[in-house]
Design an enzyme around this catalytic site. Structure first.
Site, PDB file in Angstrom:
ATOM      1  N   LEU A  86      43.460 -10.722  26.484  1.00  0.00           N
ATOM      2  CA  LEU A  86      42.913  -9.455  26.371  1.00  0.00           C
ATOM      3  C   LEU A  86      42.923  -8.617  27.294  1.00  0.00           C
ATOM      4  CD1 LEU A  86      40.011 -11.076  24.490  1.00  0.00           C
ATOM      5  CD2 LEU A  86      41.977 -10.711  23.518  1.00  0.00           C
ATOM      6  N   GLU A  87      43.333  -8.963  28.649  1.00  0.00           N
ATOM      7  CA  GLU A  87      43.093  -8.241  29.750  1.00  0.00           C
ATOM      8  C   GLU A  87      43.665  -7.197  29.944  1.00  0.00           C
ATOM      9  OE1 GLU A  87      39.717 -12.046  30.216  1.00  0.00           O
ATOM     10  OE2 GLU A  87      41.445 -11.269  29.216  1.00  0.00           O
ATOM     11  N   TYR A 147      44.805  12.315  17.185  1.00  0.00           N
ATOM     12  CA  TYR A 147      43.913  11.109  16.465  1.00  0.00           C
ATOM     13  C   TYR A 147      45.632   9.349  16.161  1.00  0.00           C
ATOM     14  CZ  TYR A 147      39.916  14.141  16.741  1.00  0.00           C
ATOM     15  OH  TYR A 147      38.652  14.363  16.753  1.00  0.00           O
ATOM     16  N   GLU A 204      48.548 -19.259  19.014  1.00  0.00           N
ATOM     17  CA  GLU A 204      47.489 -17.872  18.428  1.00  0.00           C
ATOM     18  C   GLU A 204      48.841 -16.963  18.590  1.00  0.00           C
ATOM     19  OE1 GLU A 204      44.039 -17.208  21.004  1.00  0.00           O
ATOM     20  OE2 GLU A 204      45.169 -18.794  22.356  1.00  0.00           O
ATOM     21  N   LYS A 211      38.888  -9.505  20.073  1.00  0.00           N
ATOM     22  CA  LYS A 211      39.586 -10.897  18.667  1.00  0.00           C
ATOM     23  C   LYS A 211      38.840 -11.377  18.028  1.00  0.00           C
ATOM     24  CE  LYS A 211      42.838 -13.560  19.820  1.00  0.00           C
ATOM     25  NZ  LYS A 211      43.312 -14.572  20.168  1.00  0.00           N
TER      26      LYS A 211
END
Length: 123
Positions: A70-71, A52, A20, A97
């Site tokens: 991810l956290e 933005y 990954e 993901k």
């Protein structure tokens, strides 16, 4: 009042598996930013709201820092936005993901969190 940025697509190198971090993956980020944009609504001036493009640039920079989880990435993004944009009172983030390598037919996996400026603990 909320500003939404939905479907931000970014390519990055996050994950627990070594492949990954070598190959990378596509990620999708959805943001809901609580802020008071009354002044911008009344005056049509950018100074009364959040830019933005600058928010996206901050997200993009955080995504370039490789992480296992991810956290962790979502928490870093939320903290960065609260730090860089004092007008943001709260960040709600959904982080996905695409096509995760988990041995199953799965479109995406993800997490969501809410973080407020007055308390940087996840709600």
């Amino acid at each position: 009042m909320y500003i939404h940025l939905k479907g931000l697509k970014l390519y990055a190198f996050h994950g627990v598996l070594p492949q990954e971090n070598r190959v990378g993956a596509e990620y999708t980020v959805n943001l809901r930013l609580k802020t008071d944009f009354n002044r911008a609504a009344q005056t049509d001036c950018l100074e009364g709201t959040i830019n933005y493009a600058e928010v996206f640039e901050a997200v993009k920079q955080e995504m370039q820092i490789s992480s296992q989880l991810l956290e962790h990435v979502a928490y870093r993004i939320a903290n960065r936005l609260l730090h860089d944009f004092p007008a943001i009172e709260e960040v709600d983030i959904e982080f996905y993901k695409q096509n995760p390598p988990m041995g199953a037919d799965c479109e995406q996996v993800g997490i969501s969190l809410s973080l407020s400026a007055d308390n940087t603990q996840i709600r």
